[in-house]
Design a protein around this motif. Sequence first.
Motif, PDB file in Angstrom:
ATOM      1  N   GLU A 240       0.490  74.936  95.299  1.00  0.00           N
ATOM      2  CA  GLU A 240       1.067  74.576  96.594  1.00  0.00           C
ATOM      3  C   GLU A 240       2.480  74.037  96.396  1.00  0.00           C
ATOM      4  OE1 GLU A 240      -1.532  71.830  98.490  1.00  0.00           O
ATOM      5  OE2 GLU A 240      -3.072  73.320  98.943  1.00  0.00           O
TER       6      GLU A 240
ATOM      7  N   TYR B 104      -9.244  77.290  93.620  1.00  0.00           N
ATOM      8  CA  TYR B 104      -9.291  76.290  92.549  1.00  0.00           C
ATOM      9  C   TYR B 104      -8.091  76.436  91.614  1.00  0.00           C
ATOM     10  CZ  TYR B 104     -10.909  73.546  88.586  1.00  0.00           C
ATOM     11  OH  TYR B 104     -10.997  72.621  87.576  1.00  0.00           O
TER      12      TYR B 104
ATOM     13  N   GLU C 233      -5.176  74.791  93.021  1.00  0.00           N
ATOM     14  CA  GLU C 233      -5.263  73.341  92.854  1.00  0.00           C
ATOM     15  C   GLU C 233      -4.961  72.943  91.412  1.00  0.00           C
ATOM     16  OE1 GLU C 233      -8.880  70.081  92.676  1.00  0.00           O
ATOM     17  OE2 GLU C 233      -9.047  71.752  94.073  1.00  0.00           O
TER      18      GLU C 233
ATOM     19  N   HIS D 249      -1.341  73.431  90.646  1.00  0.00           N
ATOM     20  CA  HIS D 249      -0.482  72.841  91.691  1.00  0.00           C
ATOM     21  C   HIS D 249       0.402  73.916  92.338  1.00  0.00           C
ATOM     22  CE1 HIS D 249      -1.814  69.019  90.056  1.00  0.00           C
ATOM     23  NE2 HIS D 249      -1.360  69.371  88.873  1.00  0.00           N
TER      24      HIS D 249
END
Length: 447
Positions: free
Chosen positions: A255, A247, A250, A253
């Motif tokens: 990634e 989480y 996510e 961000h």
Amino acid sequence: MADSQQPTLNSLAAKITELSETFTKYLKENNIQQPTFAADSPTSYSNLSPEIFVTRQQLADALSDLWYLSQGPSESIYNYVHSCIPDAAALNILNHFDFWSAVPLEGSASYPEIAQRVSLPVDVARRVLQHAVTLRIFEETEPGKSSSNIRHNSRSAALARNAGLQALVSSVLDVASAPMMIMPETLNRYSRGKPALTQNMDETSFALMYSGGQLGKYRTSWDMLENEGEGENKGWRQRKFVAFMAYIKELFHLEGVLLDAYDWKSVGKATVVDVGGSAGHDSFVLARKFPDLTITVQDLPQVKPVFEANVPEDLKDRVSFVAHDFFQPQPVQADIYIIKLILHDWPDHEAVRMLRAMIPALKPGARIVLIEYIGNQRETEGPSLPRSIQNMGTATDLRIMALFNAEERPVEAWAKIFRDADERFELAHVNANPLTFISVVEFVWRG
């Protein structure tokens, strides 16, 4: 004497109106739906530009200032002290006993029905829920009436729908909150009168709270994550932590941060080790984006089943898992090592020990890509960041002080830690963006 430049209720109200108009205009122009308190509301704002993100945080600062001034200095302190711990405790209880699934997302449930589903006395469930309702977590179908049922609103529904958000609440409140409340005693015992915070991991607030036996025999929070529970339930916190990290990636961000952290395309066919890479969520994205990379994910043995359950079939030949304790000698020789959100959890000498454990596997030219919270950057150029952004960093900094006697470090502190580990670590590149809360610091091994 009062400063004529000090904000007033009227000046803050005007500023809030101006910032709100700017923010909502951006949302409308970019077709971004605004959250409401309805259960089917969007749970977050998406695709905010860096500039409008700062505008939103400036709005948050002005709102908090208005809240303080509307009550006055003394009462604002009293109201905060009166409620902050009960607020956190109510959320922690709701999360621990999974009140989220005890109430249907569509419809409602009575207090006795909820109490039965969470296995708590009706009076306890009622009292916790009634406090939660004052925080806009759940709502009553008939406010103030004894016959009222409970239904979801947007804040409770966000938790019901997102296991990662539940894991965040568990990892932050259930693990860290109690040690933070005894920090005065810990500092008094181990750091009072000394020139620096103790670096001894046996002298943390966490160890003072949990190592004595009544609440377990855990030296660090990692011991608790790995070992709490019996039988099949052993390590349940570790599984929660994996969901929490997914989480967090996510939320911040990560990634995108990882994809931009290095010129991955330029390295061609290369081997990468994701040290402490949890269940491999970031590595899957990296491997799919750059098919010439072969990646080894390293973490504790308890994480391996989660990795194996989630690794995509088409990546199994390029992304593998190796159980590894990063205090032990690094077993895998690679071109690039990723260390993300790991070292900040440890005091300096422990971080140095981890880096030295990597040296046996390092070949000349090997790269270490450090991804960390940006920490306190000391003096910065340009205007200071909104307090609400600074608060994200300072809150995390106090939390890891309680858990690890560690700190959120500026880039120069990371460079010193790598130098202390070995002079052959050379700082190659820095990208520190306070608006993403993340810094990327690249080192090259000149062995």
